[in-house]
Design an enzyme around this catalytic site. Structure first.
Site, PDB file in Angstrom:
ATOM      1  N   ALA A   1       0.940  -1.125   0.319  1.00 36.37           N
ATOM      2  CA  ALA A   1       0.124  -0.052  -0.119  1.00 36.37           C
ATOM      3  C   ALA A   1       0.840   1.236   0.134  1.00 36.37           C
ATOM      4  O   ALA A   1       0.429   2.315  -0.761  1.00 36.37           O
ATOM      5  CB  ALA A   1      -0.930  -0.020   1.228  1.00 36.37           C
ATOM      6  N   PHE A   2       1.891   1.318   0.582  1.00 33.16           N
ATOM      7  CA  PHE A   2       2.975   2.487   0.732  1.00 33.16           C
ATOM      8  C   PHE A   2       3.265   3.082  -0.578  1.00 33.16           C
ATOM      9  O   PHE A   2       3.594   3.945  -0.951  1.00 33.16           O
ATOM     10  CB  PHE A   2       3.873   2.135   1.557  1.00 33.16           C
ATOM     11  CG  PHE A   2       4.598   3.601   2.231  1.00 33.16           C
ATOM     12  CD1 PHE A   2       4.079   4.005   3.412  1.00 33.16           C
ATOM     13  CD2 PHE A   2       6.165   3.762   1.655  1.00 33.16           C
ATOM     14  CE1 PHE A   2       4.568   5.211   3.828  1.00 33.16           C
ATOM     15  CE2 PHE A   2       6.288   5.002   2.148  1.00 33.16           C
ATOM     16  CZ  PHE A   2       6.013   5.896   3.277  1.00 33.16           C
ATOM     17  N   GLU A   3       3.494   2.078  -1.537  1.00 36.50           N
ATOM     18  CA  GLU A   3       3.931   2.215  -2.799  1.00 36.50           C
ATOM     19  C   GLU A   3       2.889   2.898  -3.758  1.00 36.50           C
ATOM     20  O   GLU A   3       3.247   3.471  -4.582  1.00 36.50           O
ATOM     21  CB  GLU A   3       4.660   1.136  -3.443  1.00 36.50           C
ATOM     22  CG  GLU A   3       5.815   0.676  -2.818  1.00 36.50           C
ATOM     23  CD  GLU A   3       5.920  -0.019  -1.275  1.00 36.50           C
ATOM     24  OE1 GLU A   3       6.527   0.334  -0.621  1.00 36.50           O
ATOM     25  OE2 GLU A   3       4.867  -0.674  -1.359  1.00 36.50           O
TER      26      GLU A   3
ATOM     27  N   ALA B   1      -4.976  -3.201   0.820  1.00 35.89           N
ATOM     28  CA  ALA B   1      -5.563  -3.422   2.294  1.00 35.89           C
ATOM     29  C   ALA B   1      -4.301  -3.311   3.060  1.00 35.89           C
ATOM     30  O   ALA B   1      -3.182  -3.901   2.864  1.00 35.89           O
ATOM     31  CB  ALA B   1      -6.012  -4.884   2.204  1.00 35.89           C
ATOM     32  N   VAL B   2      -4.525  -2.541   4.169  1.00 35.54           N
ATOM     33  CA  VAL B   2      -3.790  -2.334   5.147  1.00 35.54           C
ATOM     34  C   VAL B   2      -4.670  -2.781   6.554  1.00 35.54           C
ATOM     35  O   VAL B   2      -5.462  -2.303   6.786  1.00 35.54           O
ATOM     36  CB  VAL B   2      -3.412  -0.945   5.361  1.00 35.54           C
ATOM     37  CG1 VAL B   2      -2.411  -0.642   6.665  1.00 35.54           C
ATOM     38  CG2 VAL B   2      -2.652  -0.153   4.161  1.00 35.54           C
ATOM     39  N   ILE B   3      -4.112  -3.739   7.313  1.00 39.29           N
ATOM     40  CA  ILE B   3      -4.537  -4.617   8.229  1.00 39.29           C
ATOM     41  C   ILE B   3      -3.680  -4.312   9.445  1.00 39.29           C
ATOM     42  O   ILE B   3      -2.920  -4.760   9.481  1.00 39.29           O
ATOM     43  CB  ILE B   3      -4.870  -6.053   7.909  1.00 39.29           C
ATOM     44  CG1 ILE B   3      -5.762  -6.249   6.470  1.00 39.29           C
ATOM     45  CG2 ILE B   3      -5.605  -6.588   9.051  1.00 39.29           C
ATOM     46  CD1 ILE B   3      -5.768  -7.618   5.968  1.00 39.29           C
TER      47      ILE B   3
ATOM     48  N   HIS C   1       2.866   0.202  12.916  1.00 41.36           N
ATOM     49  CA  HIS C   1       3.145   0.163  11.778  1.00 41.36           C
ATOM     50  C   HIS C   1       1.666   0.565  10.835  1.00 41.36           C
ATOM     51  O   HIS C   1       1.969   1.291   9.951  1.00 41.36           O
ATOM     52  CB  HIS C   1       3.685  -0.955  11.381  1.00 41.36           C
ATOM     53  CG  HIS C   1       3.946  -1.182   9.697  1.00 41.36           C
ATOM     54  ND1 HIS C   1       5.025  -0.638   9.200  1.00 41.36           N
ATOM     55  CD2 HIS C   1       3.197  -1.683   8.734  1.00 41.36           C
ATOM     56  CE1 HIS C   1       5.057  -1.005   7.655  1.00 41.36           C
ATOM     57  NE2 HIS C   1       3.967  -1.583   7.465  1.00 41.36           N
TER      58      HIS C   1
ATOM     59  N   PHE D   1      -9.461   6.455  -3.766  1.00 41.75           N
ATOM     60  CA  PHE D   1      -9.277   5.782  -2.388  1.00 41.75           C
ATOM     61  C   PHE D   1      -9.991   4.443  -2.369  1.00 41.75           C
ATOM     62  O   PHE D   1     -11.056   4.576  -1.875  1.00 41.75           O
ATOM     63  CB  PHE D   1      -9.376   6.608  -1.470  1.00 41.75           C
ATOM     64  CG  PHE D   1      -8.557   6.057  -0.166  1.00 41.75           C
ATOM     65  CD1 PHE D   1      -7.291   6.170   0.203  1.00 41.75           C
ATOM     66  CD2 PHE D   1      -9.461   5.566   0.867  1.00 41.75           C
ATOM     67  CE1 PHE D   1      -7.054   5.551   1.139  1.00 41.75           C
ATOM     68  CE2 PHE D   1      -8.844   4.734   2.088  1.00 41.75           C
ATOM     69  CZ  PHE D   1      -7.426   5.074   2.336  1.00 41.75           C
TER      70      PHE D   1
ATOM     71  N   ARG E   1     -15.186  -6.350   3.316  1.00 43.99           N
ATOM     72  CA  ARG E   1     -15.461  -5.252   2.332  1.00 43.99           C
ATOM     73  C   ARG E   1     -14.975  -5.655   1.162  1.00 43.99           C
ATOM     74  O   ARG E   1     -14.812  -4.689   0.232  1.00 43.99           O
ATOM     75  CB  ARG E   1     -14.513  -4.064   3.067  1.00 43.99           C
ATOM     76  CG  ARG E   1     -15.282  -3.463   4.120  1.00 43.99           C
ATOM     77  CD  ARG E   1     -14.434  -2.747   5.006  1.00 43.99           C
ATOM     78  NE  ARG E   1     -15.127  -2.098   6.358  1.00 43.99           N
ATOM     79  CZ  ARG E   1     -15.554  -2.867   7.436  1.00 43.99           C
ATOM     80  NH1 ARG E   1     -15.309  -4.076   7.585  1.00 43.99           N
ATOM     81  NH2 ARG E   1     -16.324  -2.285   8.502  1.00 43.99           N
TER      82      ARG E   1
END
Length: 153
Positions: free
Chosen positions: A56-58, A80-82, A88, A113, A127
């Site tokens: 996700a950061f990229e 997805a950022v879990i 973090h 987004f 989701r």
């Protein structure tokens, strides 16, 4: 009085999609939902280009690169950022959110987004196509509407 409002029929518009590979099980479900929405609203396969990134950061960097080409009427960001047991999650989700918003404002291309930020894997699964619909599908519909709206203004 003139009112501007984007419609949900895509004719001749191009879409870029950026997908984070980390949590790929979720990302691939979001991508499937986005592709389904685009096709149902008239987008042809040759009007869609997909870039996979490590995580996700990229996503914001590649979204910016795609938006700056002016080839795309909208760019859809999926991933997805879990949340885990460290901070973090907070850093990544915050920077990804800000980064995507900044790309849209800097390039004047709608950058949507569609990155899930959830407390656990179960929420992400919900989701990505089960109980809570598919946020990839919703992001693609938003991309169509925004692309049409910006071409009117």
């Amino acid at each position: 009085m003139r009112v501007y409002e984007g419609n949900l029929i895509s004719e001749g518009k191009k879409y870029g999609i950026v997908v984070g590979r980390f949590n790929e099980f979720i990302g691939s479900k979001l991508l499937s939902g986005a592709l389904d929405a685009l096709k149902r609203h008239g987008v042809k396969e040759d009007e869609i280009e997909i870039s996979w990134v490590p995580g996700a950061f990229e996503i914001p960097l590649v979204a910016k690169k795609m938006a700056k080409t002016k080839k795309y009427d909208s760019v859809i960001c999926l991933g997805a950022v879990i949340k885990g047991s460290t901070a973090h999650f907070d850093y990544v989700s915050s920077e990804v959110s800000k980064g995507i918003a900044n790309v849209s404002l800097d390039t004047e291309v709608p950058v949507i987004f569609g990155v899930l930020t959830t407390d656990n894997i179960e929420q992400a699964i919900e989701r990505a196509g089960t109980k809570a619909g598919n946020k990839g599908y919703e992001a693609a519909v938003t991309a169509i509407e925004m692309a049409n709206l910006l071409s009117e203004i």
